[in-house]
Design an enzyme around this catalytic site. Structure first.
Site, PDB file in Angstrom:
ATOM      1  CB  CYS A 154      -0.955   0.015   1.195  1.00  0.00           C
ATOM      2  SG  CYS A 154      -2.120  -1.346   1.151  1.00  0.00           S
TER       3      CYS A 154
ATOM      4  CG  HIS B 223      -3.120   3.813   1.881  1.00  0.00           C
ATOM      5  ND1 HIS B 223      -3.654   3.325   0.705  1.00  0.00           N
ATOM      6  CD2 HIS B 223      -3.104   2.756   2.750  1.00  0.00           C
ATOM      7  CE1 HIS B 223      -3.948   2.043   0.868  1.00  0.00           C
ATOM      8  NE2 HIS B 223      -3.621   1.676   2.103  1.00  0.00           N
TER       9      HIS B 223
ATOM     10  CG  ASN C  78      -6.545  -0.485   1.271  1.00  0.00           C
ATOM     11  OD1 ASN C  78      -5.867  -0.067   0.338  1.00  0.00           O
ATOM     12  ND2 ASN C  78      -6.010  -0.928   2.395  1.00  0.00           N
TER      13      ASN C  78
END
Ligand code: UT7
Length: 323
Positions: free
Chosen positions: A114, A250, A280
């Site tokens: 990520c 993020h 996500n």
């Protein structure tokens, strides 16, 4: 001549198919209320059968090139941040180069889960400011749906597919007049691999594996690590938190974002959030959120933007840029 890497354009792509919390509640023991309250996620996009990470990446890249007023042939560096490559090799960046019909420049992938897009910005900035390359396509693209265990409610409700892209260009620092990537900060603590990882791989199991996460431990680390990274980039750039116009985090969990906003004394109206409609999307989430902020007119030329991420590794980092 001193060089600076400036963002010339951005693009986004989300697959057509939408999977709602309600849909998920029919296949695993979960509910729309639980997912919304604990994460802020309402729905996510899922790539179609036969639609690969490189396909999402190419669509985002084409939009980014268009917004920069450039052709694929203008690009001499392609970097794809992804954890879900089309193939074990070659890199997804190589596949994207061919699909775009870009010139024969350098192309490679970055794997920091990520945090991939923050690692990629930091890397590309160095390639451009050294004078080695002139124009880069920097893409975060993921088909995370392909590595999820769809029977594990603790992870399958969190992720989605998508891609976002930046075109970055090396410009004379004087002419850039303060615009460009100003600073970045990257970290990894490989001892924390057990908190978030995939239980398979080429060398170990010869399978792809599925995402495994100790969610609440990752949550605690995230607020801590992300705040630390943000404070470092701000301090090192010699600016104040109050100078920041937009915060593009993020998009892992709305509660993590709120925790970080509180810790740093940012305002909630400075946050560009896409989590409710996208979930996500790992390395794609920062460019997707940035593009949303540009598209609706919030992020404008001259604005100071702070980016951050944390992910498997554990990896974490932050970057600061003036648009
Ligand atoms: O991008 C990479 C970085 N990733 C992250 O930053 C994710 C970080 N972690 C998180 O976002 C949160 O920890 C989660 C959203 C994953 C979980 O939220 P939580 O508030 O930390 O919940 P928990 O894991 O402590 O679980 C609480 C309860 C448990 O039940 P018991 O033991 O209290 O009976 C879980 O079994 O919630 C249960 N649970 C669920 N219930 C309904 C876990 N997942 C679900 C679910 N639906 N999908």
């Amino acid at each position: 001549m001193s060089l600076t890497a400036i963002v010339r354009g951005c693009g986004a792509y989300l697959p057509e198919k939408i999977l709602t919390n309600e849909d998920l509640s029919k296949t695993v023991d979960t509910s729309d209320a639980w997912i919304r309250e604990r994460t802020g996620i309402r729905e996510r996009h899922i790539a179609a059968d036969g639609e690969y990470t490189s396909d999402l990446a190419v669509k985002a890249a084409q939009e980014a090139l268009q917004s920069a007023g450039m052709e694929a042939s203008d690009i001499d560096l392609i970097v794809v941040a992804t954890t879900t490559p089309d193939l074990t090799f070659p890199s997804t960046a190589a596949i994207v180069q061919a699909k775009l019909g870009a010139g024969i420049g350098a192309a490679f992938d970055i794997q920091a889960v990520c945090t991939g897009f923050v690692y990629a910005i930091s890397t590309v900035e160095k390639f451009l400011t050294s004078g080695q390359h002139k124009r880069a396509l920097l893409i975060g693209a993921e088909t995370f749906s392909r590595i999820l265990d769809w029977t594990d409610r603790a992870t399958c409700v969190l992720f989605g597919d998508g891609a976002g892209a930046f075109v970055l260009e090396a410009q004379d620092t004087a002419a850039a007049a303060g615009r460009g990537v100003m600073n970045s900060y990257l970290r990894c603590d490989g001892r924390q691999v057990d908190l978030l990882h995939v239980d398979g791989g080429v060398s170990s199991t010869q399978t792809t594996g599925h995402v495994r996460m100790q969610g609440n431990k990752v949550f605690r680390e995230a607020v801590l690590r992300i705040s630390e990274a943000m404070q470092r980039v701000i301090e090192e750039a010699g600016i104040k938190v109050t100078d920041i116009d937009w915060f593009v985090p993020h998009q892992a969990n709305e509660r993590i974002i709120k925790g970080v906003v509180k810790k740093l004394d940012l305002r909630t109206d400075q946050v560009i959030s896409t989590i409710s409609g996208q979930g996500n999307t790992s390395a794609a989430s920062i460019p997707l959120a940035y593009c949303a902020g540009v598209a609706d007119g919030r992020i404008k030329k001259g604005d100071l933007v702070l980016l951050e991420a944390m992910g498997g590794g554990l990896t974490w980092g932050a970057a600061l840029m003036r648009v």
